[in-house]
Design an enzyme around this catalytic site. Structure first.
Site, PDB file in Angstrom:
ATOM      1  N   LYS A  76      23.112   8.250 -13.383  1.00 52.59           N
ATOM      2  CA  LYS A  76      22.714   8.975 -12.176  1.00 52.59           C
ATOM      3  C   LYS A  76      23.338  10.367 -12.208  1.00 52.59           C
ATOM      4  O   LYS A  76      24.549  10.511 -12.042  1.00 52.59           O
ATOM      5  CB  LYS A  76      23.189   8.234 -10.924  1.00 52.59           C
ATOM      6  CG  LYS A  76      22.924   9.002  -9.634  1.00 52.59           C
ATOM      7  CD  LYS A  76      23.716   8.415  -8.495  1.00 52.59           C
ATOM      8  CE  LYS A  76      24.330   9.426  -7.562  1.00 52.59           C
ATOM      9  NZ  LYS A  76      23.752  10.713  -7.387  1.00 52.59           N
ATOM     10  N   GLU A  85      37.252   9.677 -14.644  1.00 52.60           N
ATOM     11  CA  GLU A  85      37.843  10.985 -14.960  1.00 52.60           C
ATOM     12  C   GLU A  85      37.764  11.792 -13.670  1.00 52.60           C
ATOM     13  O   GLU A  85      36.690  12.239 -13.271  1.00 52.60           O
ATOM     14  CB  GLU A  85      37.077  11.629 -16.116  1.00 52.60           C
ATOM     15  CG  GLU A  85      37.872  12.689 -16.836  1.00 52.60           C
ATOM     16  CD  GLU A  85      37.683  14.034 -16.193  1.00 52.60           C
ATOM     17  OE1 GLU A  85      38.439  14.349 -15.242  1.00 52.60           O
ATOM     18  OE2 GLU A  85      36.799  14.762 -16.634  1.00 52.60           O
ATOM     19  N   CYS A 142      37.391  20.379 -14.313  1.00 49.94           N
ATOM     20  CA  CYS A 142      38.448  19.448 -13.915  1.00 49.94           C
ATOM     21  C   CYS A 142      39.794  19.845 -14.501  1.00 49.94           C
ATOM     22  O   CYS A 142      40.815  19.781 -13.831  1.00 49.94           O
ATOM     23  CB  CYS A 142      38.069  18.027 -14.303  1.00 49.94           C
ATOM     24  SG  CYS A 142      37.476  17.883 -15.980  1.00 49.94           S
ATOM     25  N   GLU A 185      43.300  20.983  -5.046  1.00 45.66           N
ATOM     26  CA  GLU A 185      42.449  21.537  -6.104  1.00 45.66           C
ATOM     27  C   GLU A 185      41.326  22.368  -5.483  1.00 45.66           C
ATOM     28  O   GLU A 185      40.479  21.828  -4.757  1.00 45.66           O
ATOM     29  CB  GLU A 185      41.833  20.362  -6.883  1.00 45.66           C
ATOM     30  CG  GLU A 185      40.845  20.779  -7.919  1.00 45.66           C
ATOM     31  CD  GLU A 185      40.169  19.600  -8.618  1.00 45.66           C
ATOM     32  OE1 GLU A 185      39.721  18.661  -7.929  1.00 45.66           O
ATOM     33  OE2 GLU A 185      40.091  19.621  -9.850  1.00 45.66           O
TER      34      GLU A 185
HETATM   35  P1  NDP Z   1      32.253  13.312  -5.621  1.00 47.05           P
HETATM   36  O1  NDP Z   1      33.371  13.004  -6.494  1.00 47.05           O
HETATM   37  O2  NDP Z   1      32.296  12.790  -4.240  1.00 47.05           O
HETATM   38  O3  NDP Z   1      30.979  12.716  -6.352  1.00 47.05           O
HETATM   39  C1  NDP Z   1      29.726  12.729  -5.808  1.00 47.05           C
HETATM   40  C2  NDP Z   1      28.946  11.696  -6.612  1.00 47.05           C
HETATM   41  O4  NDP Z   1      29.525  10.424  -6.406  1.00 47.05           O
HETATM   42  C3  NDP Z   1      27.514  11.596  -6.203  1.00 47.05           C
HETATM   43  O5  NDP Z   1      26.771  11.312  -7.357  1.00 47.05           O
HETATM   44  C4  NDP Z   1      27.503  10.393  -5.279  1.00 47.05           C
HETATM   45  O6  NDP Z   1      26.282   9.729  -5.339  1.00 47.05           O
HETATM   46  C5  NDP Z   1      28.575   9.537  -5.879  1.00 47.05           C
HETATM   47  N1  NDP Z   1      29.239   8.701  -4.901  1.00 47.05           N
HETATM   48  C6  NDP Z   1      29.614   8.998  -3.654  1.00 47.05           C
HETATM   49  N2  NDP Z   1      30.184   7.943  -3.057  1.00 47.05           N
HETATM   50  C7  NDP Z   1      30.193   6.955  -3.975  1.00 47.05           C
HETATM   51  C8  NDP Z   1      30.663   5.612  -3.976  1.00 47.05           C
HETATM   52  N3  NDP Z   1      31.241   5.070  -2.912  1.00 47.05           N
HETATM   53  N4  NDP Z   1      30.513   4.905  -5.102  1.00 47.05           N
HETATM   54  C9  NDP Z   1      29.938   5.451  -6.191  1.00 47.05           C
HETATM   55  N5  NDP Z   1      29.459   6.696  -6.229  1.00 47.05           N
HETATM   56  C10 NDP Z   1      29.592   7.440  -5.132  1.00 47.05           C
HETATM   57  O7  NDP Z   1      31.972  14.825  -5.766  1.00 47.05           O
HETATM   58  P2  NDP Z   1      31.623  16.034  -4.843  1.00 47.05           P
HETATM   59  O8  NDP Z   1      30.445  16.674  -5.432  1.00 47.05           O
HETATM   60  O9  NDP Z   1      31.558  15.621  -3.395  1.00 47.05           O
HETATM   61  O10 NDP Z   1      32.908  16.959  -5.084  1.00 47.05           O
HETATM   62  C11 NDP Z   1      34.095  16.750  -4.382  1.00 47.05           C
HETATM   63  C12 NDP Z   1      35.275  17.235  -5.195  1.00 47.05           C
HETATM   64  O11 NDP Z   1      35.341  16.510  -6.418  1.00 47.05           O
HETATM   65  C13 NDP Z   1      35.224  18.677  -5.635  1.00 47.05           C
HETATM   66  O12 NDP Z   1      35.677  19.518  -4.632  1.00 47.05           O
HETATM   67  C14 NDP Z   1      36.132  18.676  -6.832  1.00 47.05           C
HETATM   68  O13 NDP Z   1      37.461  18.824  -6.399  1.00 47.05           O
HETATM   69  C15 NDP Z   1      35.953  17.291  -7.417  1.00 47.05           C
HETATM   70  N6  NDP Z   1      35.076  17.288  -8.583  1.00 47.05           N
HETATM   71  C16 NDP Z   1      35.634  16.973  -9.772  1.00 47.05           C
HETATM   72  C17 NDP Z   1      34.886  16.997 -10.912  1.00 47.05           C
HETATM   73  C18 NDP Z   1      35.477  16.679 -12.236  1.00 47.05           C
HETATM   74  O14 NDP Z   1      34.974  17.155 -13.237  1.00 47.05           O
HETATM   75  N7  NDP Z   1      36.513  15.844 -12.287  1.00 47.05           N
HETATM   76  C19 NDP Z   1      33.470  17.374 -10.892  1.00 47.05           C
HETATM   77  C20 NDP Z   1      32.963  17.647  -9.571  1.00 47.05           C
HETATM   78  C21 NDP Z   1      33.751  17.596  -8.470  1.00 47.05           C
HETATM   79  P3  NDP Z   1      25.529   9.181  -4.029  1.00 47.05           P
HETATM   80  O15 NDP Z   1      25.526  10.260  -3.018  1.00 47.05           O
HETATM   81  O16 NDP Z   1      24.167   8.822  -4.506  1.00 47.05           O
HETATM   82  O17 NDP Z   1      26.276   7.953  -3.616  1.00 47.05           O
END
Ligand code: NDP
Length: 473
Positions: free
Chosen positions: A173, A246, A280, A376
């Site tokens: 996804k 990760e 990240c 972050e």
């Molecule tokens: P999230 O970590 O919240 O991820 C969003 C994704 O997770 C969507 O695909 C969503 O899908 C899914 N998701 C949400 N809730 C669940 C759940 N309970 N179980 C499984 N999947 C779930 O990212 P955000 O985009 O909201 O970013 C928030 C913060 O994350 C950023 O500010 C940054 O700090 C960090 N980040 C880190 C990254 C990295 O590379 N480590 C990359 C991007 C963000 P759905 O809506 O369909 O459930």
């Protein structure tokens, strides 16, 4: 505007409802993607389950050959994919230090090809008159992959390629913010794989949760926030899914007083601002010894002042922040740093719209307690903190709940290495930061994650061990 399709059991599939995808530079809708229903997720998982026996039954050599063809097919379409990635993600085609969309495409190819070269040899633990004991690596089963919006295609490759090589089948996804390049790329390669081996579903607001709690998925690989990683861990408990998580970091760098500022500043800037800070393992907190603090701040501000943030049409160094949620967060952290009395050497104010543009921002004289230091930002803003005592800097670097990466900078490599080994993080760099490569394991400690990706260590996370014991007496 194009309507994209999902990939389920080798077929292009739409849905009753769809999600709009924006260009973050214009805020205009550029495409729609289907919003998968619960039944469609079930279909995708069933297709992956159905395909598992055949796919895992192929030899590793056969799977390797198909994966190499995937890389070739993507390379044939590299220009078109890079253009689409730039449009939906916001990163320029080339950008600062050549780290834009073409870099992500090149990285994807490099990772696919290196990962395809790996093996899963049988390990012989004992072979004597009593018994022969072998350790075999079996595919873990159906893998659910949930990927973010910062490196949509690269991270999808990190998730799915080791899984496919190990003999797993996949339901992936992509982020609802950046699903297009992944959908395009996976449709381009779909004829190379048997139906059901690789399925792509799109949706938001529940699809990720449905994947992580699905009873017929055996492992989740997720890249994203610590908060969501914890929810996935909870949801995965029901059938004890294997996990690779990760998650976020808040990487500290410690710059010792003997550092050559002129040489280090460029590298520090590049590793803090890589992908507009939306990385990240980007350098996110810079602790600089007081003897060279002003010189370093000036050097960083000089570089920041010379780069351009803007739309792709202006061939900028940096594009917009990828989405409104992240843009608002960067704006909020900048405001809180101002309220804390920090000095802004460059940037600090959002740029006029449309688009989620925020200039490269260097902040000095900021209290350790400021949210910009403690949280972050995941954007183009870097707090620079002065220290006088190295032990104090180390304590501050380690005093967070996350531990993805960290670095020490010095002209005395031995001293830097000694200090770097005391950083509580999954990767410690000396005189660099955020450098990753396909053969070196990468993952976080503390709340930055579970498990590692890349190379042999990453590959075995897509396997279960089966110990085979043949009695001889
Ligand atoms: P999230 O970590 O919240 O991820 C969003 C994704 O997770 C969507 O695909 C969503 O899908 C899914 N998701 C949400 N809730 C669940 C759940 N309970 N179980 C499984 N999947 C779930 O990212 P955000 O985009 O909201 O970013 C928030 C913060 O994350 C950023 O500010 C940054 O700090 C960090 N980040 C880190 C990254 C990295 O590379 N480590 C990359 C991007 C963000 P759905 O809506 O369909 O459930």
């Amino acid at each position: 505007m194009t309507d994209y399709s999902m990939l389920i059991n080798g077929k292009s599939v739409g849905a009753k409802t769809s999600i709009e995808v924006l260009n973050p530079a214009t805020e205009a809708v550029i495409a729609t993607v289907p919003e998968a229903s619960p039944a469609q997720l079930d279909e995708a998982v069933a297709a992956a389950r159905q395909a598992l026996l055949g796919w895992s039954g192929q030899s590793l050599e056969e799977r390797r050959a198909l994966i190499l063809k995937i890389a070739d097919r993507l390379e044939e379409n590299i220009g078109e994919l890079a253009q689409l990635l730039s449009e939906e993600q916001g990163k320029p085609i080339d950008g600062f230090a050549g780290l834009g969309a073409m870099f992500e495409l090149g990285g994807s190819l490099a990772w696919i090809r290196y990962t395809a070269s790996l093996d899963l040899p049988v390990e012989v633990i004992q072979d004597n008159d009593e018994a022969r004991i072998e350790v075999h690596r079996k595919p873990v089963g159906v893998v659910g992959s949930i990927t973010p919006w910062n490196y949509p295609l690269l991270i999808t490759c990190w998730h799915i390629i080791p899984g496919l090589l190990a003999g797993c089948t996949v339901v992936a996804k992509p982020s609802e913010y950046t699903p297009l390049t992944v959908l395009k790329a996976m449709h381009l390669i779909s004829d190379l794989l048997p139906p059901g081996v690789l399925n792509i579903v799109t949706g938001k607001g529940g699809l990720g949760a449905a994947i992580s709690s699905h009873p017929d998925i055996d492992k989740i690989v997720f890249t994203g926030s610590t908060r969501t990683g914890k929810r996935i861990m909870e949801a995965a408990a029901d059938n004890l899914k294997r996990l690779t998580l990760e998650l976020g970091g808040n990487d500290a760098a410690i710059v010792l007083p003997d550092t050559n500022v002129a040489e280090a500043a460029g590298k520090i800037f590049a590793t803090a601002m890589i992908n507009n800070g939306q990385t990240c393992a980007a350098l996110k907190r810079l602790y600089v010894h007081e003897d060279i603090y002003d010189e370093m701040c000036e050097a960083l501000a000089g570089i920041a002042g010379s780069v351009k943030t803007g739309p792709a049409s202006e061939s900028p160094d940096f594009g917009p922040i990828q989405n409104k949620m992240q843009y608002d967060r960067v704006c909020e952290l900048a405001e809180s740093a101002k309220a804390d009395g920090a000095t802004f050497l460059t940037g600090g104010e959002p740029m006029p719209g449309p688009g989620y543009f925020f200039p490269v921002t260097i902040v000095k004289d900021i209290p350790e307690s400021s949210r910009l230091v403690q949280e972050e930002p995941f954007g183009p803003i870097l707090p620079v903190v002065s220290f006088s005592d190295v032990e104090d800097a180390l304590e501050k670097a380690n005093a967070v709940s996350v531990g993805l990466g960290g670095s020490v900078w010095s002209s005395d490599v031995a001293a830097a290495q000694k200090l770097a080994s005391r950083l509580e993080c999954g990767t410690a760099w000396v005189n660099n930061h955020a450098m990753i490569q396909p053969d070196a394991p990468f993952g976080g400690v503390k709340q930055s994650g579970v498990g590692v990706e890349f190379g042999r260590y990453g590959l075995v996370e897509y396997t279960n061990i089966q110990t085979l014991q043949i009695s001889k007496s």
